[in-house]
Scaffold this motif. Sequence first.
Motif, PDB file in Angstrom:
ATOM      1  N   ASN A  81       0.841  -1.193   0.000  1.00 13.68           N
ATOM      2  CA  ASN A  81       0.000   0.000   0.000  1.00 13.68           C
ATOM      3  C   ASN A  81       0.875   1.241   0.000  1.00 13.68           C
ATOM      4  OD1 ASN A  81       0.344   1.091   2.792  1.00 13.68           O
ATOM      5  ND2 ASN A  81      -0.622  -0.842   3.398  1.00 13.68           N
ATOM      6  N   THR A  82       0.319   2.328  -0.484  1.00 20.00           N
ATOM      7  CA  THR A  82       1.077   3.573  -0.609  1.00 20.00           C
ATOM      8  C   THR A  82       0.312   4.734   0.005  1.00 20.00           C
ATOM      9  OG1 THR A  82       0.108   4.027  -2.793  1.00 20.00           O
ATOM     10  CG2 THR A  82       2.216   2.845  -2.748  1.00 20.00           C
ATOM     11  N   TRP A 165       6.678   9.837  -0.708  1.00 16.15           N
ATOM     12  CA  TRP A 165       5.965   8.565  -0.849  1.00 16.15           C
ATOM     13  C   TRP A 165       6.346   7.621   0.287  1.00 16.15           C
ATOM     14  CZ3 TRP A 165       2.130   7.210  -4.120  1.00 16.15           C
ATOM     15  CH2 TRP A 165       1.921   8.000  -5.259  1.00 16.15           C
ATOM     16  N   THR A 166       5.322   6.956   0.823  1.00 15.51           N
ATOM     17  CA  THR A 166       5.527   5.924   1.838  1.00 15.51           C
ATOM     18  C   THR A 166       4.867   4.637   1.357  1.00 15.51           C
ATOM     19  OG1 THR A 166       5.497   7.594   3.590  1.00 15.51           O
ATOM     20  CG2 THR A 166       5.200   5.285   4.253  1.00 15.51           C
ATOM     21  N   ILE A 167       5.634   3.570   1.347  1.00 14.59           N
ATOM     22  CA  ILE A 167       5.135   2.268   0.885  1.00 14.59           C
ATOM     23  C   ILE A 167       5.229   1.283   2.045  1.00 14.59           C
ATOM     24  CG2 ILE A 167       5.399   0.409  -0.795  1.00 14.59           C
ATOM     25  CD1 ILE A 167       6.830   2.419  -2.615  1.00 14.59           C
ATOM     26  N   LYS A 168       4.112   0.653   2.371  1.00 19.65           N
ATOM     27  CA  LYS A 168       4.076  -0.301   3.478  1.00 19.65           C
ATOM     28  C   LYS A 168       3.489  -1.634   3.019  1.00 19.65           C
ATOM     29  CE  LYS A 168       3.671   3.087   7.234  1.00 19.65           C
ATOM     30  NZ  LYS A 168       2.939   3.450   8.475  1.00 19.65           N
ATOM     31  N   SER A 169       3.618  -2.610   3.905  1.00 18.12           N
ATOM     32  CA  SER A 169       3.013  -3.943   3.711  1.00 18.12           C
ATOM     33  C   SER A 169       3.425  -4.583   2.389  1.00 18.12           C
ATOM     34  CB  SER A 169       1.482  -3.855   3.798  1.00 18.12           C
ATOM     35  OG  SER A 169       1.082  -3.321   5.039  1.00 18.12           O
ATOM     36  N   THR A 210      11.953  -2.022   8.697  1.00 17.98           N
ATOM     37  CA  THR A 210      11.167  -3.255   8.738  1.00 17.98           C
ATOM     38  C   THR A 210       9.674  -2.992   8.603  1.00 17.98           C
ATOM     39  OG1 THR A 210      11.138  -3.140  11.152  1.00 17.98           O
ATOM     40  CG2 THR A 210      12.862  -4.492  10.129  1.00 17.98           C
ATOM     41  N   SER A 211       9.278  -1.725   8.505  1.00 17.73           N
ATOM     42  CA  SER A 211       7.852  -1.413   8.380  1.00 17.73           C
ATOM     43  C   SER A 211       7.506  -0.652   7.107  1.00 17.73           C
ATOM     44  CB  SER A 211       7.370  -0.601   9.590  1.00 17.73           C
ATOM     45  OG  SER A 211       8.067   0.632   9.667  1.00 17.73           O
ATOM     46  N   GLN A 212       8.503  -0.002   6.473  1.00 22.76           N
ATOM     47  CA  GLN A 212       8.142   0.807   5.311  1.00 22.76           C
ATOM     48  C   GLN A 212       9.352   1.167   4.455  1.00 22.76           C
ATOM     49  OE1 GLN A 212       6.456   4.312   7.235  1.00 22.76           O
ATOM     50  NE2 GLN A 212       8.391   5.400   7.085  1.00 22.76           N
ATOM     51  N   LEU A 213       9.037   1.572   3.223  1.00 23.27           N
ATOM     52  CA  LEU A 213       9.972   2.230   2.316  1.00 23.27           C
ATOM     53  C   LEU A 213       9.483   3.664   2.181  1.00 23.27           C
ATOM     54  CD1 LEU A 213       9.945  -0.489  -0.519  1.00 23.27           C
ATOM     55  CD2 LEU A 213      11.534  -0.354   1.411  1.00 23.27           C
ATOM     56  N   GLN A 214      10.388   4.628   2.266  1.00 23.73           N
ATOM     57  CA  GLN A 214       9.943   6.023   2.176  1.00 23.73           C
ATOM     58  C   GLN A 214      10.988   6.878   1.473  1.00 23.73           C
ATOM     59  OE1 GLN A 214       9.606   8.871   5.660  1.00 23.73           O
ATOM     60  NE2 GLN A 214       7.413   8.572   5.232  1.00 23.73           N
ATOM     61  N   ILE A 215      10.491   7.814   0.659  1.00 23.74           N
ATOM     62  CA  ILE A 215      11.371   8.783   0.025  1.00 23.74           C
ATOM     63  C   ILE A 215      10.737  10.162   0.130  1.00 23.74           C
ATOM     64  CG2 ILE A 215      10.415   8.465  -2.311  1.00 23.74           C
ATOM     65  CD1 ILE A 215      13.393   8.760  -3.293  1.00 23.74           C
TER      66      ILE A 215
END
Length: 294
Positions: A81-82, A165-169, A210-215
């Motif tokens: 999800n984003t 942008w934040t990408i999780k799960s 361990t919970s998200q990718l973010q830029i």
Amino acid sequence: MQKFLFITVLIITCAACNKKTVESTGFSVTTDKDAYALADTIRFSFTGNPYYLTFYSGEPYHKYEYNDRVTADGVPQLQFNTAMTTGSQTNTLKLLVSTDFSGVYDSTNIYQATWTDVTSKAKLATNSTATDAGVIDLSQFITGDHPVYVAFKFTGTAGSAQRTWTIKSVALSNVLADSTTYSLLGIGESTAGFKSVAMKAPGVAWTISTSQLQIKGGTTTSSPEAEGWVISKPLNLKKVLPDTGTPLKNMTTTLASFTYIYGAPGAYKATFVAANINRYDAKSEVKDVDITVQ
């Protein structure tokens, strides 16, 4: 005298040989009947006393026929999800897949690779509300030999505030026809699963946890052009884990019977692997019992 010594040595040698050889297990297994009602306790009765005994129930993930399987045909499904904040720039996040990336995480090798844009398969956020991308089928990228790489590419143009942008799960799984599912990639792997490469503005790069990718792009009108990639580890889209059995006994124990309860109706092939093993020799027997749970 020499003859006596020869016979003595021969006897000792043969005795040593016998110690190195294990006997057959002599194992067998029976049940009271072939069909049981759901929640019945099934008793498996044994003869023989093998050194080791392992049980495969025949349920998903516990089938003896798959005990050494490491790949299987399935559907590789990607989910995440984003959420997006700041700025007003459009089309700043892309989902890409490569089957020829070298695995060297630098700008030269990234640009040399062929990347297929599959962004249209995903639903991306349009604001700060977390948005599920849906289930993205990556079957078209199943290859025979070369690993597959999944990437998120961020771009920000100069002259205006850029997006965050934040990408999780993030989760990629190989889903087989029998619904068994094997994880190929997960956000919990953190930097073991993903690597970040800043391509242009050095200060604009993906952070990985361990919970998200973010830029976070630049926030002012003087922000320079930015481009950042976060790329997965090499992936085999057909990967599975071998099915496992339950150890029931070892050399220090005896076992005359074993009970088990199946949790769902179905036809099962329960398998027992009996083995006698020492450092010099090994003998094993595999016994199947067909069980119907109604």
